[in-house]
Design an enzyme around this catalytic site. Structure first.
Site, PDB file in Angstrom:
ATOM      1  N   GLU A  59       0.854  -1.183   0.000  1.00  0.00           N
ATOM      2  CA  GLU A  59       0.000   0.000   0.000  1.00  0.00           C
ATOM      3  C   GLU A  59       0.902   1.248   0.000  1.00  0.00           C
ATOM      4  O   GLU A  59       0.460   2.336   0.325  1.00  0.00           O
ATOM      5  CB  GLU A  59      -0.967  -0.008   1.178  1.00  0.00           C
ATOM      6  CG  GLU A  59      -0.328  -0.122   2.531  1.00  0.00           C
ATOM      7  CD  GLU A  59      -1.356  -0.255   3.651  1.00  0.00           C
ATOM      8  OE1 GLU A  59      -1.957   0.755   3.984  1.00  0.00           O
ATOM      9  OE2 GLU A  59      -1.526  -1.382   4.159  1.00  0.00           O
TER      10      GLU A  59
ATOM     11  N   CYS B 239      -3.489  -4.081   4.424  1.00  0.00           N
ATOM     12  CA  CYS B 239      -2.532  -5.073   4.926  1.00  0.00           C
ATOM     13  C   CYS B 239      -2.832  -6.513   4.511  1.00  0.00           C
ATOM     14  O   CYS B 239      -2.032  -7.408   4.783  1.00  0.00           O
ATOM     15  CB  CYS B 239      -2.478  -5.003   6.446  1.00  0.00           C
ATOM     16  SG  CYS B 239      -1.781  -3.474   7.014  1.00  0.00           S
TER      17      CYS B 239
ATOM     18  N   THR C 294       3.187   3.440  15.918  1.00  0.00           N
ATOM     19  CA  THR C 294       2.930   2.123  15.304  1.00  0.00           C
ATOM     20  C   THR C 294       3.442   2.120  13.859  1.00  0.00           C
ATOM     21  O   THR C 294       2.883   1.453  13.001  1.00  0.00           O
ATOM     22  CB  THR C 294       1.428   1.741  15.354  1.00  0.00           C
ATOM     23  OG1 THR C 294       0.674   2.732  14.632  1.00  0.00           O
ATOM     24  CG2 THR C 294       0.909   1.652  16.767  1.00  0.00           C
TER      25      THR C 294
ATOM     26  N   SER D  76     -10.406   1.505  14.373  1.00  0.00           N
ATOM     27  CA  SER D  76      -9.732   0.513  13.521  1.00  0.00           C
ATOM     28  C   SER D  76      -9.500  -0.786  14.298  1.00  0.00           C
ATOM     29  O   SER D  76      -9.558  -1.881  13.734  1.00  0.00           O
ATOM     30  CB  SER D  76      -8.426   1.069  12.946  1.00  0.00           C
ATOM     31  OG  SER D  76      -7.417   1.151  13.925  1.00  0.00           O
TER      32      SER D  76
ATOM     33  N   HIS E 151      -2.401 -10.730  11.977  1.00  0.00           N
ATOM     34  CA  HIS E 151      -1.793  -9.480  11.480  1.00  0.00           C
ATOM     35  C   HIS E 151      -1.344  -8.671  12.703  1.00  0.00           C
ATOM     36  O   HIS E 151      -2.096  -8.558  13.675  1.00  0.00           O
ATOM     37  CB  HIS E 151      -2.820  -8.702  10.641  1.00  0.00           C
ATOM     38  CG  HIS E 151      -2.414  -7.296  10.376  1.00  0.00           C
ATOM     39  ND1 HIS E 151      -1.198  -6.969   9.815  1.00  0.00           N
ATOM     40  CD2 HIS E 151      -3.041  -6.109  10.608  1.00  0.00           C
ATOM     41  CE1 HIS E 151      -1.104  -5.659   9.710  1.00  0.00           C
ATOM     42  NE2 HIS E 151      -2.203  -5.108  10.188  1.00  0.00           N
TER      43      HIS E 151
ATOM     44  N   ASN F 230       5.200  -1.799  12.589  1.00  0.00           N
ATOM     45  CA  ASN F 230       4.233  -2.292  11.598  1.00  0.00           C
ATOM     46  C   ASN F 230       4.866  -2.226  10.213  1.00  0.00           C
ATOM     47  O   ASN F 230       5.387  -1.184   9.815  1.00  0.00           O
ATOM     48  CB  ASN F 230       2.967  -1.412  11.640  1.00  0.00           C
ATOM     49  CG  ASN F 230       1.797  -2.031  10.867  1.00  0.00           C
ATOM     50  OD1 ASN F 230       1.917  -3.113  10.282  1.00  0.00           O
ATOM     51  ND2 ASN F 230       0.664  -1.347  10.870  1.00  0.00           N
TER      52      ASN F 230
ATOM     53  N   SER G 224      -7.252  -3.032   6.390  1.00  0.00           N
ATOM     54  CA  SER G 224      -8.244  -1.999   6.672  1.00  0.00           C
ATOM     55  C   SER G 224      -9.117  -1.743   5.463  1.00  0.00           C
ATOM     56  O   SER G 224      -8.745  -2.023   4.328  1.00  0.00           O
ATOM     57  CB  SER G 224      -7.537  -0.710   7.067  1.00  0.00           C
ATOM     58  OG  SER G 224      -7.077  -0.840   8.382  1.00  0.00           O
TER      59      SER G 224
HETATM   60  P1  HMG Z   1      -3.622   5.045  21.939  1.00  0.00           P
HETATM   61  O1  HMG Z   1      -4.318   6.336  22.039  1.00  0.00           O
HETATM   62  O2  HMG Z   1      -2.167   5.023  22.223  1.00  0.00           O
HETATM   63  O3  HMG Z   1      -4.336   3.919  22.841  1.00  0.00           O
HETATM   64  O4  HMG Z   1      -3.888   4.475  20.491  1.00  0.00           O
HETATM   65  P2  HMG Z   1      -4.489   3.779  24.421  1.00  0.00           P
HETATM   66  O5  HMG Z   1      -4.307   5.103  25.102  1.00  0.00           O
HETATM   67  O6  HMG Z   1      -5.745   3.033  24.652  1.00  0.00           O
HETATM   68  O7  HMG Z   1      -3.247   2.891  24.875  1.00  0.00           O
HETATM   69  C1  HMG Z   1      -2.993   1.626  24.365  1.00  0.00           C
HETATM   70  C2  HMG Z   1      -2.708   0.675  25.514  1.00  0.00           C
HETATM   71  O8  HMG Z   1      -1.621   1.173  26.299  1.00  0.00           O
HETATM   72  C3  HMG Z   1      -3.889   0.489  26.473  1.00  0.00           C
HETATM   73  O9  HMG Z   1      -3.911  -0.895  26.831  1.00  0.00           O
HETATM   74  C4  HMG Z   1      -3.463   1.321  27.679  1.00  0.00           C
HETATM   75  O10 HMG Z   1      -4.066   0.930  28.907  1.00  0.00           O
HETATM   76  C5  HMG Z   1      -1.972   1.041  27.689  1.00  0.00           C
HETATM   77  P3  HMG Z   1      -5.346  -1.674  27.124  1.00  0.00           P
HETATM   78  O11 HMG Z   1      -6.087  -0.814  28.094  1.00  0.00           O
HETATM   79  O12 HMG Z   1      -6.036  -1.732  25.787  1.00  0.00           O
HETATM   80  O13 HMG Z   1      -4.943  -2.998  27.622  1.00  0.00           O
HETATM   81  N1  HMG Z   1      -1.196   1.993  28.512  1.00  0.00           N
HETATM   82  C6  HMG Z   1      -0.162   1.616  29.272  1.00  0.00           C
HETATM   83  N2  HMG Z   1       0.412   0.421  29.510  1.00  0.00           N
HETATM   84  C7  HMG Z   1       1.484   0.359  30.340  1.00  0.00           C
HETATM   85  N3  HMG Z   1       1.986   1.467  30.966  1.00  0.00           N
HETATM   86  C8  HMG Z   1       1.435   2.687  30.769  1.00  0.00           C
HETATM   87  C9  HMG Z   1       0.304   2.801  29.905  1.00  0.00           C
HETATM   88  N4  HMG Z   1      -0.468   3.829  29.493  1.00  0.00           N
HETATM   89  C10 HMG Z   1      -1.389   3.317  28.652  1.00  0.00           C
HETATM   90  N5  HMG Z   1       1.957   3.751  31.387  1.00  0.00           N
HETATM   91  C11 HMG Z   1      -3.768   3.006  18.621  1.00  0.00           C
HETATM   92  C12 HMG Z   1      -3.474   3.180  20.100  1.00  0.00           C
HETATM   93  C13 HMG Z   1      -3.357   1.627  18.203  1.00  0.00           C
HETATM   94  C14 HMG Z   1      -5.254   3.181  18.382  1.00  0.00           C
HETATM   95  C15 HMG Z   1      -2.962   4.088  17.832  1.00  0.00           C
HETATM   96  O14 HMG Z   1      -1.590   3.870  18.016  1.00  0.00           O
HETATM   97  C16 HMG Z   1      -3.255   4.075  16.345  1.00  0.00           C
HETATM   98  O15 HMG Z   1      -4.148   4.759  15.865  1.00  0.00           O
HETATM   99  N6  HMG Z   1      -2.456   3.268  15.527  1.00  0.00           N
HETATM  100  C17 HMG Z   1      -2.665   3.172  14.076  1.00  0.00           C
HETATM  101  C18 HMG Z   1      -3.860   2.312  13.712  1.00  0.00           C
HETATM  102  C19 HMG Z   1      -3.690   0.847  14.071  1.00  0.00           C
HETATM  103  O16 HMG Z   1      -2.583   0.335  14.166  1.00  0.00           O
HETATM  104  N7  HMG Z   1      -4.803   0.123  14.171  1.00  0.00           N
HETATM  105  C20 HMG Z   1      -4.782  -1.299  14.425  1.00  0.00           C
HETATM  106  C21 HMG Z   1      -5.967  -2.024  13.808  1.00  0.00           C
HETATM  107  S1  HMG Z   1      -6.176  -1.641  12.074  1.00  0.00           S
HETATM  108  C22 HMG Z   1      -4.918  -2.563  11.298  1.00  0.00           C
HETATM  109  O17 HMG Z   1      -4.338  -3.404  11.887  1.00  0.00           O
HETATM  110  C23 HMG Z   1      -4.610  -2.227   9.865  1.00  0.00           C
HETATM  111  C24 HMG Z   1      -3.341  -1.462   9.623  1.00  0.00           C
HETATM  112  O18 HMG Z   1      -2.216  -2.298   9.804  1.00  0.00           O
HETATM  113  C25 HMG Z   1      -3.347  -0.823   8.234  1.00  0.00           C
HETATM  114  C26 HMG Z   1      -3.709  -1.663   7.020  1.00  0.00           C
HETATM  115  O19 HMG Z   1      -4.516  -2.575   7.035  1.00  0.00           O
HETATM  116  O20 HMG Z   1      -3.177  -1.318   5.966  1.00  0.00           O
HETATM  117  C27 HMG Z   1      -3.166  -0.328  10.623  1.00  0.00           C
END
Ligand code: HMG
Length: 465
Positions: free
Chosen positions: A88, A126, A183, A232, A275, A359, A391
């Site tokens: 992509e 992906c 990521t 996502s 994935h 990633n 996605s």
């Molecule tokens: P975020 O705002 O960092 O999420 O976004 P968060 O605040 O919920 O934190 C994530 C985790 O960290 C949580 O764990 C927190 O508690 C923990 P959970 O509650 O879920 O168990 N956390 C901590 N842990 C330890 N010590 C601490 C601490 N503080 C918080 N101090 C998000 C995360 C993945 C959404 C963001 O990074 C993002 O938008 N990434 C890009 C999109 C993505 O990767 N999506 C995945 C699914 S889609 C996909 O896989 C397709 C893709 O590869 C593309 C394609 O297909 O081409 C992306």
């Protein structure tokens, strides 16, 4: 009447290429973004992200992984009938990335050496490489009866048959200072796909799920994806669930997997590679699938003894209260002993390389395969499940059976190579990210490099010795 045995087709070998540069997520980056390092190391699961240098792009990385695959398997260009590429991060809206890749490979193997090899660029976020793999398998099966003499065997008159190469190559790029930024990653994986493979035979069942979604997309002309991050995650889980149950229905229906009292489909998969946009996502997917698989089985009693019964909607005043209790239960399930034991054995080992590369989009699931090989975790006869997600959105769940040839294969050593990479400063990373740096951080040597983009936009590549 004797039946002709069915040809086994699958993955014979794998080569991975990752840029030499990386940025640590847990030091300067975390401080600059005001994020606790533990959140990135544990909450997301990523400690290092690969960063492409100024002379690297999706095409150079693809050419590098293919060259390594060909060299280690002593393949000549005439033996390669297809190079299908999932990406992509395409470098052109019309010209297939594979033609650039073939151009680069011909700098090493000689002009015209790949002229009988066809190449197609697959785009489906992906999941693209999984579709490319499926198509190379179809080609190999269709070609099986053709009296196809590869150049290498013309003199002896023995046909070894041609092979296909499936390549995943991507640069995962999000806006600076966005939640997607930690990521990111970059890299390429090349798979050698052939008849009677040494490594993995593809099983005949694939479960599919497709739905129009706006979780992640990149409109034409934009450098970074538009991403609804948390949403996502939900799309990924829903699609993976759908694809897994489609696989389960088909695998049980045709008797490929037979359930006996008290067991479930995932018990018949020694490993599951999902994935991996970031390692924690593979954990969320495992929790969702194992919970649904286990809840009607005797083992659920053990889970309930530890974390209590699942919340039931009728026990709550409103949907909001129920959803909050459900979210809480989900977290408790993913911390339960039963889940952690199975996740630790079946899924977590596949996330090892991703935790220090990030990633690589369509190649991430195959980086998961490289992680299992690196740790020598696959044994002949084992069945491995693969959950691919793209996605937009679409998921495919399929399985492979480990072949005896794996015993003859040399594995390991990739993590040591990763340790030799060079860490760059936040400033260099940001300049490379924004395309503001023309000079390479490390001058290319023994690799393919983008030399110039001419006035018309044509890209000139070379192999720099
Ligand atoms: P975020 O705002 O960092 O999420 O976004 P968060 O605040 O919920 O934190 C994530 C985790 O960290 C949580 O764990 C927190 O508690 C923990 P959970 O509650 O879920 O168990 N956390 C901590 N842990 C330890 N010590 C601490 C601490 N503080 C918080 N101090 C998000 C995360 C993945 C959404 C963001 O990074 C993002 O938008 N990434 C890009 C999109 C993505 O990767 N999506 C995945 C699914 S889609 C996909 O896989 C397709 C893709 O590869 C593309 C394609 O297909 O081409 C992306």
């Amino acid at each position: 009447m004797t039946q002709t045995p069915k040809t086994v087709v699958g993955i014979d070998d794998i080569a991975v290429h990752v840029p030499k540069l990386f940025i640590s997520t847990v030091d300067e980056f975390a401080r600059a973004r005001g994020i606790e390092p533990a959140k990135l190391a544990r909450g997301i699961g990523v400690e290092k992200m690969a960063v492409p240098d100024a002379h690297e792009d999706a095409a150079t990385m693809a050419a590098s992984s293919v060259l390594e695959l060909m060299r280690k398997n002593d393949l000549s260009p005439e033996e390669v009938g297809r190079i299908y590429i999932g990406t992509e991060s395409g470098v052109d809206e019309a010209k297939a990335i594979g033609t650039y890749v073939i151009g680069m490979l011909e700098r090493v193997y000689g002009p015209g050496s790949f002229q009988e090899c066809s190449t197609v660029e697959f785009k489906s976020a992906c999941i693209a490489t999984t579709h490319a793999l499926e198509n190379v398998v179809y080609w190999l099966k269709a070609e099986e009866n053709e009296n196809d003499f590869s150049g290498a065997d013309r003199e002896s008159g023995q046909s070894r048959g041609r092979v296909g190469i499936v390549v995943a190559t991507d640069v995962a790029r999000y806006e600076l200072n966005s939640p997607g930024e930690y990521t990111q990653g970059a890299g390429s994986v090349a798979l050698l796909v052939k008849r009677d493979p040494r490594l993995l035979a593809l099983d005949p069942v694939v479960g599919i799920f497709t739905r129009d979604e706006n979780d992640f997309f990149r409109p034409i002309g934009m450098k970074c994806a538009v991403v609804n991050g948390k949403y996502s995650n939900l799309c990924y889980l829903a699609a993976m669930d759908g694809a897994f149950y489609s696989y389960k229905k088909r695998a049980l229906g045709r008797g490929m997997i037979r359930l006996e009292g008290g067991d479930c489909t995932t018990d018949h998969l020694s490993h599951i590679i999902f994935h991996i946009p970031y390692p924690r996502m593979a954990e969320y997917a495992s929790a969702s699938i194992f919970r649904r698989e286990w809840r009607d089985l005797p083992r659920w009693q053990e889970v309930e003894e530890e974390i209590g019964p699942e919340p039931r909607i009728e026990d709550f005043e409103g949907q909001k209260e129920y959803l909050s209790a459900e979210g809480d239960y989900k977290r408790r399930f993913s911390k339960s002993d039963k889940f952690l034991e199975v996740y630790g054995k079946k899924v977590k080992p596949s996330t090892l390389i991703s935790s220090v590369v990030g990633n690589i989009y369509t190649g991430s699931i195959y980086l998961g395969l490289a992680s299992l090989l690196e740790q020598n975790l696959l044994a002949p006869g084992e069945r491995v499940g693969l959950g691919s997600y793209g996605s937009g959105c679409s998921a495919a769940f399929f399985s492979v059976t480990v072949q005896t040839g794996i015993r003859s294969m040399k594995t390991g050593g990739f993590l040591e190579m990763l340790n030799e990479r060079v860490e760059i400063s936040l400033e260099d990373y940001q300049h490379l990210h924004e395309g503001e740096r023309r000079e390479s951080v490390i001058s290319p040597s023994g690799e393919f490099a983008l030399m110039e983009i001419d006035r018309d936009g044509y890209r000139r590549y070379d192999f720099v010795g």
